[in-house]
Design a protein around this motif. Sequence first.
Motif, mmCIF file in Angstrom:
data_model
loop_
_atom_site.group_PDB
_atom_site.id
_atom_site.type_symbol
_atom_site.label_atom_id
_atom_site.label_comp_id
_atom_site.label_asym_id
_atom_site.label_seq_id
_atom_site.Cartn_x
_atom_site.Cartn_y
_atom_site.Cartn_z
ATOM 1 N N ASP A 218 -3.365 -3.229 -0.391
ATOM 2 C CA ASP A 218 -4.572 -3.809 0.201
ATOM 3 C C ASP A 218 -4.691 -3.460 1.681
ATOM 4 O OD1 ASP A 218 -5.283 -4.958 -2.210
ATOM 5 O OD2 ASP A 218 -4.500 -6.951 -1.681
ATOM 6 N N ASN B 70 -5.585 0.152 2.044
ATOM 7 C CA ASN B 70 -7.008 0.347 1.738
ATOM 8 C C ASN B 70 -7.892 -0.071 2.908
ATOM 9 O OD1 ASN B 70 -6.803 1.470 -0.821
ATOM 10 N ND2 ASN B 70 -6.745 -0.520 -1.833
ATOM 11 N N ASN B 71 -7.526 -1.145 3.597
ATOM 12 C CA ASN B 71 -8.287 -1.566 4.776
ATOM 13 C C ASN B 71 -8.261 -0.489 5.848
ATOM 14 O OD1 ASN B 71 -8.924 -4.019 3.631
ATOM 15 N ND2 ASN B 71 -7.293 -5.137 4.648
ATOM 16 N N ASP C 159 -10.864 7.254 6.817
ATOM 17 C CA ASP C 159 -10.363 7.820 5.569
ATOM 18 C C ASP C 159 -9.444 9.027 5.764
ATOM 19 O OD1 ASP C 159 -12.310 9.601 6.339
ATOM 20 O OD2 ASP C 159 -13.290 9.687 4.376
ATOM 21 N N ILE D 41 -7.745 2.732 5.340
ATOM 22 C CA ILE D 41 -8.490 3.885 4.819
ATOM 23 C C ILE D 41 -9.988 3.646 4.947
ATOM 24 C CG2 ILE D 41 -9.008 5.175 2.705
ATOM 25 C CD1 ILE D 41 -5.983 4.710 1.960
ATOM 26 N N ASP D 42 -10.420 2.402 4.735
ATOM 27 C CA ASP D 42 -11.843 2.079 4.894
ATOM 28 C C ASP D 42 -12.307 2.308 6.330
ATOM 29 O OD1 ASP D 42 -12.076 1.386 2.237
ATOM 30 O OD2 ASP D 42 -11.929 -0.779 2.602
ATOM 31 N N GLN D 43 -11.422 2.084 7.283
ATOM 32 C CA GLN D 43 -11.760 2.274 8.693
ATOM 33 C C GLN D 43 -11.721 3.742 9.097
ATOM 34 O OE1 GLN D 43 -9.332 -0.280 11.150
ATOM 35 N NE2 GLN D 43 -9.664 -2.012 9.771
ATOM 36 N N SER E 97 -2.753 9.108 -4.483
ATOM 37 C CA SER E 97 -2.663 8.735 -3.067
ATOM 38 C C SER E 97 -1.898 9.780 -2.266
ATOM 39 C CB SER E 97 -1.990 7.367 -2.924
ATOM 40 O OG SER E 97 -2.776 6.365 -3.507
ATOM 41 N N LYS F 286 0.300 3.818 0.639
ATOM 42 C CA LYS F 286 -0.267 3.390 -0.637
ATOM 43 C C LYS F 286 0.448 4.093 -1.794
ATOM 44 C CE LYS F 286 -4.854 3.253 -2.758
ATOM 45 N NZ LYS F 286 -6.277 3.548 -2.528
ATOM 46 N N HIS G 222 -2.543 6.635 3.276
ATOM 47 C CA HIS G 222 -2.494 7.183 1.919
ATOM 48 C C HIS G 222 -1.040 7.287 1.441
ATOM 49 C CE1 HIS G 222 -6.724 8.145 1.310
ATOM 50 N NE2 HIS G 222 -6.772 8.604 2.559
#
Length: 76
Positions: free
Chosen positions: A25, A28-29, A35, A31-33, A66, A44, A41
């Motif tokens: 999680d 992913n946060n 990528d 990566i959202d900011q 990933s 993850k 990655h």
Amino acid sequence: VLLGVVCALQGYRDAALIAFRKSIDLANNLIDQADDNFDAHYCKGLAFAAMSLLGEKSSIDESVKSYQLGRSITNA
């Protein structure tokens, strides 16, 4: 991820899985900011790989995906 490893080594499988899911999680946060964050990655991928060692077989494909994404960023 480290907390999950420690929990797994001490025999706390459920706690380890929770820690690995939390790592995913958090990755992913990140990566959202951004990528292109290959470290996120890789983190993850490591968490998914560790989960697969604990019997979560569906995590193997996610781990590979990933790592491939992280690798594609570093090869760019």
